[in-house]
Design a protein around this motif. Structure first.
Motif, short mmCIF file in Angstrom:
data_model
loop_
_atom_site.label_atom_id
_atom_site.label_comp_id
_atom_site.label_asym_id
_atom_site.label_seq_id
_atom_site.Cartn_x
_atom_site.Cartn_y
_atom_site.Cartn_z
N SER A 1 -6.56 6.33 0.71
CA SER A 1 -7.71 5.46 1.14
C SER A 1 -7.93 5.27 2.23
O SER A 1 -8.43 4.55 3.06
CB SER A 1 -7.48 3.87 0.55
OG SER A 1 -7.36 3.74 -0.64
N TYR B 1 -9.34 0.71 -2.83
CA TYR B 1 -7.93 0.36 -2.71
C TYR B 1 -7.10 0.81 -3.93
O TYR B 1 -6.02 1.14 -3.67
CB TYR B 1 -7.90 -1.29 -2.91
CG TYR B 1 -7.00 -1.94 -2.88
CD1 TYR B 1 -5.99 -1.64 -1.56
CD2 TYR B 1 -6.15 -2.82 -3.78
CE1 TYR B 1 -4.83 -2.50 -1.32
CE2 TYR B 1 -4.88 -3.31 -3.68
CZ TYR B 1 -4.25 -3.01 -2.43
OH TYR B 1 -3.12 -3.63 -2.21
N LYS B 2 -7.44 0.80 -5.18
CA LYS B 2 -7.01 1.53 -6.18
C LYS B 2 -8.01 2.62 -6.67
O LYS B 2 -9.12 2.23 -7.53
CB LYS B 2 -6.72 0.42 -7.35
CG LYS B 2 -5.81 -0.60 -7.22
CD LYS B 2 -5.49 -1.20 -8.40
CE LYS B 2 -4.45 -2.24 -8.26
NZ LYS B 2 -3.90 -3.38 -9.28
N LYS C 1 -10.78 5.02 -7.31
CA LYS C 1 -11.63 5.61 -8.47
C LYS C 1 -12.49 6.87 -7.94
O LYS C 1 -13.48 6.64 -7.40
CB LYS C 1 -12.59 4.50 -9.00
CG LYS C 1 -11.90 3.20 -9.50
CD LYS C 1 -12.80 2.28 -9.87
CE LYS C 1 -12.33 0.94 -10.50
NZ LYS C 1 -11.25 0.22 -9.72
N LEU D 1 0.84 -1.22 0.05
CA LEU D 1 -0.07 -0.18 0.05
C LEU D 1 0.91 1.40 0.01
O LEU D 1 1.55 1.40 1.05
CB LEU D 1 -0.94 0.03 1.27
CG LEU D 1 -2.02 1.10 1.04
CD1 LEU D 1 -2.97 0.57 -0.02
CD2 LEU D 1 -2.74 1.07 2.37
#
Length: 863
Positions: A689, A821-822, A824, A679
């Protein structure tokens, strides 16, 4: 004769017994006739028991009893005589007269009953009936309505508990739960796979196993003993409860390991596991010793575990349909509806419109107004905002539908006062707090920057010359209040709880000594409450089992310090464990009755600073082993109380906790590796995040102040008043105890330990915004509805909080994995307004550095 009085009883309908003055409709019976009527009613009970059964059930006096247990209690009413009933009531008045958890209305009723028929004023028939009913409830059930609503006074020892399928399902969810919860525990706001969520997931697993596993035995173990049982489900819950939270020792690892903090990169997976074995199994061993103080006593209600038990009953046991204040919906259907609604709604405040989560609307009016942000802000400020969130994860931060209302209210009072104190400190520039953001755990140098500890270290050790050239560490106003309250609270709670619960301490200590002398002596024989009596049929876990676990884990802890470059002497850990054991007994008693958790934390850092001067790493290890031991032991004791309520065999629970602990350690350490290696910007305040590791920042600040700089310099030069807080706490505990003792009527619901605990709200990024919505919810459900609509509350309250929490957890995990997590990003006003102004930036200070470029002590005056 019974039929005649059956007709008269039927005329009473559902009127409460407290509102009935005479038995006969024309109210013309003499005292002699009333006594004869009483005899006739007793005869009617024997000939037509449904008369009395219906009369008691319809009276409203058993609304908090499980429907399936009503007949059991009614049957006990006429097996207990008047003399015994009076003795039971008098003993209850003495035992629970100052107990905040015991209902005030019930206490007053007991006092009227023991004064006799004339004082009670309801006539001989109803006086006798109420006297026996109250005595039966106290003698054959729990004195607390919240316990009666989820715990049965009967038991069936033939129900399967420790089965092969229960272990497989339980350990699977231990691994999943501990991995996910450890990961999400670093996020703010955090959300978890709570015990309720894992219960919900494990029920279909158990039911599926009951359908597909073959009915055969393997090595003498039956793979499928029949339908999935309630006791198996509770057994799985106890297994998974170990993994339904993050491991405390792992939360400390980022502070020591990451370059952002202390940069001890040698701390890998292996060391984390070994350290965990020393921490967590020591807590497990302590839990066995603490049983006498926090499991067996009736006063140990453990409000935090009651929703777990209620949800298990809802999911597994059949429910009798009953109309409660117009509500006929089953708890199972009620749970599913709220679960679905909570799941769908959480997408709005957590992703689509995040300003509804951090609803700092007053600061939107003037985003650049620093004073407005300080007072009303939800991030940098104190949170004096009456409507500050529409997010259940924040409303539920204080678990308002679980803890008693007095716990929430007392803590909120302390937080409210603490917020005012912080503002006064800032605006008067007390200890240079005007030059630092108001509520942060980070410590700052004299130039207004986050303290760079590397500038005072030489070869990893504190260097006085470098320190003198650089700067002392300065704390925010919120951190000063937090630290002060922590020190006062440790000594205050220790003295106050021992004084107020001396009887429990005395009896438990005597029992522990006797058990060491006589290994065959059962603890259950010393207790006469219904649950302990039922538990006598199960073999108890001997104390020496727990003492062996305690000893082995202590050896492992010492090895972990000696075999790795921890720079921490082994004797420091020995002292830490001795002090932890001494403090833990009163702390566990407090937690078991109020739901308020008090730990070794702040004291551990100071002890480490004195024992290993200039060594911030040693300070952290001191705190890890102290907090890890008490935090884990309180968790294990709570699960033992859950097993006690559910009547599970103690030795089965011991095996489950031991095995689940091992699996949790391995999984939690793996979760940390996943975050550290995978991360980006892990633990940075700018992490996209929200994995900002608030607690790691707090620990880093404490390690600088008490570890590297040291308590001598901190207390003598910078904050001299802090060192007197320990003495102040011990001294004021005595008058507070006697004030509540002699003015109990006026101060019954005032709990000074909880008020002091409220001051500890601050010191990081938390403030009143995380407690105000919980206060509202607690007042509505734990005070108003509980008092006015007890039957509804008993049936639906715990189910509601479980469903809402489960929905948030499922939704939050889906949002994180799919959208965060990724990242958007969804960019629009509703997702930016709460962080656009001064409150959102979280760095504004009331004053800028004065001429010369620095603030604080005169240059060269510190050393």
């Amino acid at each position: 004769m019974g039929g005649e009085y059956k007709d008269k009883l039927n005329q009473l309908g559902t009127v409460s017994v407290l509102e009935i003055n005479e038995l006969a409709p024309d109210q013309s019976l003499s005292n002699t006739e009333k006594k004869n009527a009483l005899v006739s009613i007793e005869e009617a009970y024997h000939h037509e028991p449904d008369v009395i059964v219906d009369r008691i059930k319809e009276s409203g006096d058993m609304d908090d009893i499980l429907a399936e247990d009503a007949d059991f209690i009614v049957g006990k009413v006429y097996t207990i005589d008047v003399a015994t009933s009076l003795e039971v009531l008098q003993e209850a008045i003495e035992d629970f007269g100052t107990d905040i958890n015991f209902p005030e209305k019930t206490l007053q009723r007991l006092k009227l009953l023991v004064q006799g028929e004339d004082i009670y004023g309801q006539g001989p028939v109803l006086y006798d009936l109420d006297l026996r009913l109250e005595a039966a409830m106290l003698k054959f059930h729990s004195p607390y309505p919240e316990v009666r609503s989820v715990c049965s006074p009967v038991d069936d020892p033939t129900i399967p508990v420790e089965t092969f399928r229960a272990y497989v399902i339980g350990l699977f969810w231990v691994i999943v739960g501990s991995f996910v919860n450890q990961m999400m525990g670093f996020r703010q706001p955090y959300f978890t796979l709570s015990a309720q969520v894992i219960q919900l997931l494990s029920v279909p697993c158990g039911q599926l196993a009951a359908r597909i596993l073959p009915d055969v035995s393997l090595f003498g173990i039956k793979l499928n003993p029949g339908p999935w049982t309630f006791k198996e489900q509770v057994f799985v819950t106890i297994l998974t409860n170990v993994g339904a939270h993050g491991a405390m020792f792992v939360y400390y690892a980022p502070t020591m390991r990451l370059k952002l903090f202390l940069g001890q990169e040698w701390m890998g997976y292996g060391f984390t596991v070994i350290m965990g074995l020393g921490c967590e199994f020591f807590g497990m061993g302590l839990a066995g010793v603490l049983r006498r103080w926090a499991v067996y006593p009736v006063k140990s209600v453990w409000p935090t575990i009651l929703p777990t038990l209620q949800l298990n009953r809802t999911l597994l046991l059949p429910e009798k349909k009953k109309n409660i204040h117009g509500w006929t919906i089953s708890t199972y259907k009620f749970f599913n509806i709220l679960l679905a609604g909570s799941f769908l709604y959480f997408f709005i405040p957590d992703y689509l419109f995040t300003a509804l989560s951090t609803f700092n609307w007053p600061t939107w009016i003037a985003p650049k107004n620093r004073d407005l942000a300080y007072v009303m802000g939800s991030r940098i400020g104190m949170g004096f905002n009456p409507i500050n969130t529409f997010d259940w994860s924040i409303v539920n931060y204080s678990t308002p539908l679980v803890l008693p209302f007095y716990t929430i209210a007392n803590r909120y009072l302390g937080s409210f006062i603490g917020a005012i104190v912080i503002l006064i400190m800032i605006y008067t520039n007390y200890k240079y707090t005007a030059y630092i953001p108001p509520n942060t755990a980070d410590v700052y140098d004299r130039f207004g920057k986050v303290y760079n500890v590397s500038r005072v270290l030489q070869n990893g050790k504190f260097d006085a010359d470098l320190y003198k050239q650089y700067s002392p560490p300065y704390m925010s106003a919120g951190n000063i209040v937090y630290q002060s309250a922590s020190y006062v609270l440790v000594t205050f709670a220790f003295v106050y709880v021992i004084l107020s619960e001396w009887k429990i301490f005395k009896e438990a200590s005597q029992g522990f000594i006797k058990s060491l002398k006589n290994r065959q002596l059962s603890n259950y024989e010393r207790y006469t409450d219904p649950v302990s009596v039922l538990m006598r049929q199960y073999p108890e876990v001997p104390d020496w089992w727990f003492l062996i676990v305690l000893g082995l884990s202590f050896v492992i802890a010492c090895i972990s310090m000696a075999a790795f470059p921890t720079t921490t002497p082994v004797w420091v850990i020995v002292v830490t464990y001795v002090i932890t054991i001494a403090l833990l007994v009163p702390f566990i008693v407090l937690y078991s009755s109020t739901g308020y958790f008090l730990s070794f934390g702040a004291l551990g850092m100071i002890l480490g600073g004195y024992m290993a001067p200039g060594n911030g790493l040693a300070c952290l290890f001191t705190r890890i082993f102290g907090v890890g031991a008490d935090w884990q032991s309180e968790t294990y004791v709570g699960d033992q109380k859950l097993a006690h309520y559910a009547k599970l065999p103690p030795r089965a629970v011991f095996r489950a906790q031991m095995l689940a602990t091992l699996f949790q350690i391995l999984s939690s350490a793996g979760s940390l590796e996943f975050l550290v290696r995978g991360l980006p910007n892990f633990c940075s305040y700018t992490q996209e995040s929200r994995f900002v590791c608030t607690f790691a920042h707090t620990l880093y600040g404490d390690s600088v102040i008490y570890g590297f700089v040291g308590p001598h310099r901190t207390f003598d030069n910078l904050y001299p008043t802090l060192k007197y807080c320990f003495l102040i706490g011990a001294l004021i505990a005595v008058p507070c105890f006697y004030a509540r003792k002699y003015f109990n009527k006026q101060l019954r619901f005032v709990h000074p330990v909880l008020i002091l605990g409220g001051f500890m709200t601050f010191g990081s990024t938390y403030n009143l915004s995380y407690y105000t919505p919980g206060l509202y919810a607690s007042f509505v459900f734990m005070y108003y509805i509980r008092r006015r609509y007890l039957a509804w509350w008993a049936k639906y309250n715990y189910i509601m909080t479980s469903a809402l929490t489960a929905g948030v957890a499922f939704s939050g995990i889906l949002i994180f994995l799919g959208l965060q997590y990724k990242p958007k990003k969804l960019v629009w006003w509703g997702n930016e307004v709460s962080t656009a102004g001064v409150d959102g930036k979280m760095v504004a200070t009331y004053r800028t550095a004065p001429e010369g470029g620095y603030f604080g002590l005169p240059e060269g005056s510190w050393s």
